[in-house]
Scaffold this motif. Structure first.
Motif, PDB file in Angstrom:
ATOM      1  N   ASP A   1       0.845  -1.197   0.000  1.00  0.00           N
ATOM      2  CA  ASP A   1       0.000   0.000   0.000  1.00  0.00           C
ATOM      3  C   ASP A   1       0.876   1.241   0.000  1.00  0.00           C
ATOM      4  O   ASP A   1       1.907   1.283   0.670  1.00  0.00           O
ATOM      5  N   VAL A   2       0.438   2.272  -0.723  1.00  0.00           N
ATOM      6  CA  VAL A   2       1.102   3.573  -0.682  1.00  0.00           C
ATOM      7  C   VAL A   2       0.450   4.356   0.453  1.00  0.00           C
ATOM      8  O   VAL A   2      -0.740   4.657   0.408  1.00  0.00           O
ATOM      9  N   VAL A   3       1.237   4.674   1.492  1.00  0.00           N
ATOM     10  CA  VAL A   3       0.725   5.377   2.665  1.00  0.00           C
ATOM     11  C   VAL A   3       0.786   6.885   2.460  1.00  0.00           C
ATOM     12  O   VAL A   3      -0.100   7.622   2.891  1.00  0.00           O
ATOM     13  N   TYR A   4       1.850   7.350   1.793  1.00  0.00           N
ATOM     14  CA  TYR A   4       2.045   8.784   1.536  1.00  0.00           C
ATOM     15  C   TYR A   4       2.817   8.932   0.240  1.00  0.00           C
ATOM     16  O   TYR A   4       3.682   8.118  -0.066  1.00  0.00           O
ATOM     17  N   GLU A   5       2.518   9.997  -0.503  1.00  0.00           N
ATOM     18  CA  GLU A   5       3.263  10.268  -1.732  1.00  0.00           C
ATOM     19  C   GLU A   5       3.187  11.752  -2.064  1.00  0.00           C
ATOM     20  O   GLU A   5       2.121  12.360  -1.980  1.00  0.00           O
TER      21      GLU A   5
ATOM     22  N   HIS B   1       8.504  14.211  -4.301  1.00  0.00           N
ATOM     23  CA  HIS B   1       9.883  13.832  -3.994  1.00  0.00           C
ATOM     24  C   HIS B   1      10.022  12.473  -3.313  1.00  0.00           C
ATOM     25  O   HIS B   1      11.014  11.784  -3.524  1.00  0.00           O
ATOM     26  N   ILE B   2       9.060  12.143  -2.461  1.00  0.00           N
ATOM     27  CA  ILE B   2       9.171  10.896  -1.695  1.00  0.00           C
ATOM     28  C   ILE B   2       7.844  10.144  -1.698  1.00  0.00           C
ATOM     29  O   ILE B   2       6.796  10.694  -2.043  1.00  0.00           O
ATOM     30  N   ALA B   3       7.923   8.906  -1.275  1.00  0.00           N
ATOM     31  CA  ALA B   3       6.732   8.095  -1.020  1.00  0.00           C
ATOM     32  C   ALA B   3       7.046   7.206   0.183  1.00  0.00           C
ATOM     33  O   ALA B   3       8.208   6.906   0.466  1.00  0.00           O
ATOM     34  N   VAL B   4       6.009   6.834   0.894  1.00  0.00           N
ATOM     35  CA  VAL B   4       6.116   5.873   1.986  1.00  0.00           C
ATOM     36  C   VAL B   4       5.213   4.706   1.609  1.00  0.00           C
ATOM     37  O   VAL B   4       4.027   4.891   1.339  1.00  0.00           O
TER      38      VAL B   4
END
Length: 98
Positions: free
Chosen positions: A20-24, A27-30
């Protein structure tokens, strides 16, 4: 922005649980890596190989040149689930690798 583009069925069938993509942002993704998925491997069955299918490219005009492929900043063991920080631009890669 376009929606997520999922990997071909041949790749999906090798991944027990899709991350799952938690944050995007530009510049970055979590990404929440499930257990039994390597972060960086030698086959196309690892998190690094499927990141281009999961993440949006940086917007044009954003600071920092886009990387050819999103890159995990750190690794988690295969048997470990958890959050992985991913760089999408050279600027983010440089700052987060210090």
């Amino acid at each position: 922005r376009i929606g997520y583009i999922y990997p071909p069925p041949s790749v999906l069938s090798t991944i027990p649980h899709f991350p799952d993509v938690v944050y995007e942002d530009d510049h970055i993704a979590v990404v929440n890596k499930p257990e039994q998925l390597t972060t960086i491997g030698q086959k196309r069955e690892d998190l690094q190989s499927i990141l281009p299918f999961m993440l949006h490219p940086p917007s044009k005009g954003s600071n920092g040149k886009a990387l050819n492929f999103p890159r995990p900043i750190h690794r988690l063991d295969r048997r470990t689930s958890g959050l992985v920080l991913v760089a999408k631009t050279e600027l983010a890669m440089s700052k987060l690798s210090q």
